[in-house]
Design an enzyme around this catalytic site. Structure first.
Site, PDB file in Angstrom:
ATOM      1  N   TYR A   1       0.842  -1.214   0.000  1.00 39.78           N
ATOM      2  CA  TYR A   1       0.000   0.000   0.000  1.00 39.78           C
ATOM      3  C   TYR A   1       0.872   1.258   0.000  1.00 39.78           C
ATOM      4  CZ  TYR A   1      -3.947   2.927   1.756  1.00 39.78           C
ATOM      5  OH  TYR A   1      -4.929   3.868   1.938  1.00 39.78           O
TER       6      TYR A   1
ATOM      7  N   LYS B   1       0.684   4.007  -2.931  1.00 38.30           N
ATOM      8  CA  LYS B   1       0.270   5.379  -2.604  1.00 38.30           C
ATOM      9  C   LYS B   1       1.397   6.377  -2.852  1.00 38.30           C
ATOM     10  CE  LYS B   1      -4.020   4.600  -1.341  1.00 38.30           C
ATOM     11  NZ  LYS B   1      -5.146   5.184  -2.083  1.00 38.30           N
TER      12      LYS B   1
END
Ligand code: CAA
Length: 241
Positions: free
Chosen positions: A147, A151
């Site tokens: 993640y 991101k």
């Protein structure tokens, strides 16, 4: 004339708040979702916003979805790349699937959707793109190598596209939320979440509406000179951590 806005992952959590705020500001809103039909139906009933089910990780499915939106509402002027998932695990336990799913849904999705609205925005000399990153793309997070990478990738993507869109009236920005009171954050084990909240100087989780309002501002005409920026909305967690 009212502009058309597409919010990916726009029927739940932060995306729902963004869809609702853009509607309140007078945009014609299309809310995309991936799988939760019941939530999408309830959202559509409650708000009157049209919902479109397609997988943002699938380039061709996105193309078909955009075609339907254009026919029903109009070509997309404002795109909020919000759809995202977590598959948290410490790296020594992370599987290829956990890595790939998060990269596909959280990062490649931004290519899939943006690429297919970009030419239209260039032709019309106007566009607004907001990519929803995360504090964890900025600082990294234990258990989120996938993640955090995705991101952080959105931030680089934004900075490149901001330069390419500048002469065509297209702004591209990042909003990087901290821990917001949504189902995604509530899924973090309670003890772990308590520890995280203790590191937020404002002393609470953020509200989805507090992310939606900055997205609405960045989508407006007034924000024409803001491009390539990363707006952090995290209750000072990043600078205090
Ligand atoms: N820092 C340092 N060490 C940590 C740690 C941390 N933050 N979290 C866990 N550890 C340690 C544990 O103490 C444990 O150490 P020992 O083996 O020495 O006892 C070791 O890591 C393994 O811990 P677990 O057995 O608990 O591992 P697990 O596989 O059960 O779970 C985890 C680990 C999935 C990472 C879990 O800790 C977790 O869910 N953490 C939260 C991650 C997070 O913040 N996710 C954000 C989701 S919300 C979101 O993503 C939205 C957004 O943008 C902000």
């Amino acid at each position: 004339m009212a502009k058309t806005a597409l919010v990916t992952g726009g029927t739940r959590g932060i995306g729902k708040a963004i869809s609702e705020m853009l509607q309140a500001k007078g945009y014609k809103v299309a809310a995309n979702y991936g799988g939760n039909d019941a939530a999408a139906e309830a959202f559509a009933k409650e708000t009157g916003i049209r919902v479109y089910k397609f997988d943002v990780a699938d380039f061709d499915a996105v193309g078909a979805g955009l075609k339907a939106i254009e026919t029903d509402i109009g070509p997309v002027d404002v795109l909020i790349n919000n759809a995202g998932i977590t598959r948290d695990a410490p790296f020594h336990k992370m599987t290829r699937d956990q890595w790939q799913q998060v990269i596909d849904v959280d990062l490649t999705s931004a290519f899939n959707v943006t690429r297919q609205v970009w030419d239209g925005m260039r032709e019309r000399n106007w566009g607004r793109i907001v990519n929803i990153s995360s504090i964890n793309g900025q600082k990294g997070q234990f258990g989120q190598a996938n993640y955090s990478a995705a991101k952080a990738g959105l931030i680089g993507f934004t900075k490149a596209l901001a330069q390419e869109g500048a002469k065509k009236g297209i702004t591209v920005n990042v909003v990087a939320p901290g821990y917001i009171d949504t189902e995604m954050v509530q899924a973090v084990p309670e003890k772990v979440l308590e520890g995280i909240i203790a590191t937020i100087p404002v002393g609470r989780l953020g509200k989805a509406e507090e992310i939606a309002s900055i997205c609405a501002y960045l989508s407006s005409d007034e924000a024409a000179f803001i491009t390539g920026a990363t707006m952090t909305v995290n209750g000072a967690q990043y600078i205090a951590g």
